[in-house]
Design an enzyme around this catalytic site. Structure first.
Site, PDB file in Angstrom:
ATOM      1  N   TYR A  26      -2.032 -10.418   4.470  1.00  0.00           N
ATOM      2  CA  TYR A  26      -2.129  -9.073   4.933  1.00  0.00           C
ATOM      3  C   TYR A  26      -3.718  -8.656   5.242  1.00  0.00           C
ATOM      4  CZ  TYR A  26      -1.554  -3.890   4.315  1.00  0.00           C
ATOM      5  OH  TYR A  26      -1.500  -2.585   4.786  1.00  0.00           O
ATOM      6  N   TYR A  45     -12.700  -4.852  -2.097  1.00  0.00           N
ATOM      7  CA  TYR A  45     -14.073  -4.529  -2.664  1.00  0.00           C
ATOM      8  C   TYR A  45     -14.799  -5.699  -3.045  1.00  0.00           C
ATOM      9  CZ  TYR A  45     -17.088  -2.122  -5.999  1.00  0.00           C
ATOM     10  OH  TYR A  45     -18.284  -1.581  -6.567  1.00  0.00           O
ATOM     11  N   ILE A  78       6.010  -4.890   9.700  1.00  0.00           N
ATOM     12  CA  ILE A  78       6.027  -4.148   8.177  1.00  0.00           C
ATOM     13  C   ILE A  78       5.724  -2.609   8.442  1.00  0.00           C
ATOM     14  CG2 ILE A  78       5.331  -4.325   6.017  1.00  0.00           C
ATOM     15  CD1 ILE A  78       4.796  -7.369   6.198  1.00  0.00           C
ATOM     16  N   LYS A 110       0.487 -10.200   8.241  1.00  0.00           N
ATOM     17  CA  LYS A 110       0.611  -8.711   8.840  1.00  0.00           C
ATOM     18  C   LYS A 110      -0.566  -8.255   9.244  1.00  0.00           C
ATOM     19  CE  LYS A 110       1.574  -4.276   6.552  1.00  0.00           C
ATOM     20  NZ  LYS A 110       1.815  -3.412   5.366  1.00  0.00           N
ATOM     21  N   THR A 168       0.598  -1.119  -0.038  1.00  0.00           N
ATOM     22  CA  THR A 168       0.171  -0.104   0.092  1.00  0.00           C
ATOM     23  C   THR A 168       0.988   1.165  -0.136  1.00  0.00           C
ATOM     24  OG1 THR A 168      -1.769  -0.945   1.309  1.00  0.00           O
ATOM     25  CG2 THR A 168      -1.715   1.220   1.278  1.00  0.00           C
TER      26      THR A 168
END
Length: 306
Positions: free
Chosen positions: A136, A110, A207, A164, A48
């Protein structure tokens, strides 16, 4: 195969752009090398923070290739997730071919799949690509949590070695840690402000967004916590606390790219549209907190190593 798992500090790398929004590969490579010199345990391009949503698949691969070529001795964990399982599989295979040492796979966004669909998505990639993979969970971006039961089930796959955690829900995170202790599986903080509490309950590192500008302090925090020196870890946690907060006053990676420009890592903190430059209020707050950190005594890279 049985993979090594990931422990320590892994900066979620930003992607620098020229004025025409093309990728600034020279600055990208220099930043990866600087992070390695500052003692990080690996780097994570194309998450991201790397604005992966605005790059083509070919550009994803080019960034991964550039970073793998730039670093010498630390693993590259490439973001290769998608809300389309076929795309995630294709990106993951191409990331592996580009030299990635591991993969970071965001949960499908989404679509909002049910747990069975989410598990099938991750398992398809893990079955096909023989690299260690971190799933994640970031519901603020995706609209759906990875169910704890799904994380526990997926942890049994030999290629799925980590999680994550960016849900902000310590109960959920702690349960994942508790229920995967017998697996070759690590839980990494995906929220800098929660790194210390996550390690305290059994997590393995982070992270990190803030490590782009404060890698040595972040490594010192994590190293102290992993070694059980919580007094020292708390000192670094509080020293970095205001930076953690300011970096998320606007959508990531807006503040971190501005911080990197302020620190001289970039000639410009520009983003790709639809992201915009930071407000004056955010810039003032960033300058203040970075000035305060510059006045302190940062640990040497060797001190940050574990």
């Amino acid at each position: 195969m049985t993979h090594e798992t990931f422990t320590g500090v892994f900066p979620a790398m930003t992607t620098p752009f020229h004025e025409d929004e093309s990728i600034d590969f020279e600055t990208l490579r220099e930043h990866a090398q600087w992070l390695e010199r500052r003692g990080v345990d690996g780097v994570v391009p194309m998450g991201t923070t790397g604005e992966s949503a605005t790059l083509s698949h070919d550009q994803h691969v080019e960034v991964i290739e550039a970073v793998t070529d730039a670093v010498d001795d630390v693993p590259v964990i490439a973001g290769s997730g998608s809300n389309n399982t076929r795309e995630a599989l294709d990106l993951s295979e191409r990331a592996a071919d580009a030299g990635a040492d591991g993969l970071l796979l965001i949960s499908p966004y989404y679509n909002k799949p049910e747990p069975a669909g989410m598990e099938h998505h991750f398992r398809q990639v893990a079955d096909a690509v023989d690299l260690p993979q971190i799933i994640y969970n970031v519901p603020s971006r995706t609209g759906r949590n990875i169910a704890v039961e799904s994380a526990v089930t997926l942890a049994q796959h030999e290629n799925i070695v980590g999680y994550k955690a960016a849900s902000g829900d310590m109960n959920r995170i702690t349960e994942v840690i508790e229920r995967t202790r017998e697996e070759n599986f690590e839980v990494l903080s995906g929220d800098d402000a929660m790194t210390l509490p996550i390690i305290a309950t059994g997590g393995s590192g982070c992270i990190s967004v803030s490590a782009n500008v404060e890698p040595a302090r972040t490594c010192a925090l994590v190293g102290a916590a992993l070694s059980g020196d919580y007094e020292r870890a708390r000192e670094y946690h509080h020293e970095l606390g205001e930076l953690f907060r300011v970096l998320f006053t606007e959508s990531n990676p807006i503040p971190i790219k501005e911080a990197m420009e302020i620190r001289g890592h970039y000639d410009s903190g520009r983003m790709r549209s639809p992201l915009s430059r930071a407000t004056d209020e955010t810039l003032d707050a960033l300058r203040a907190v970075l000035d305060d950190l510059d006045d302190g005594t940062a640990p040497e890279p060797a001190e940050a190593q574990r």
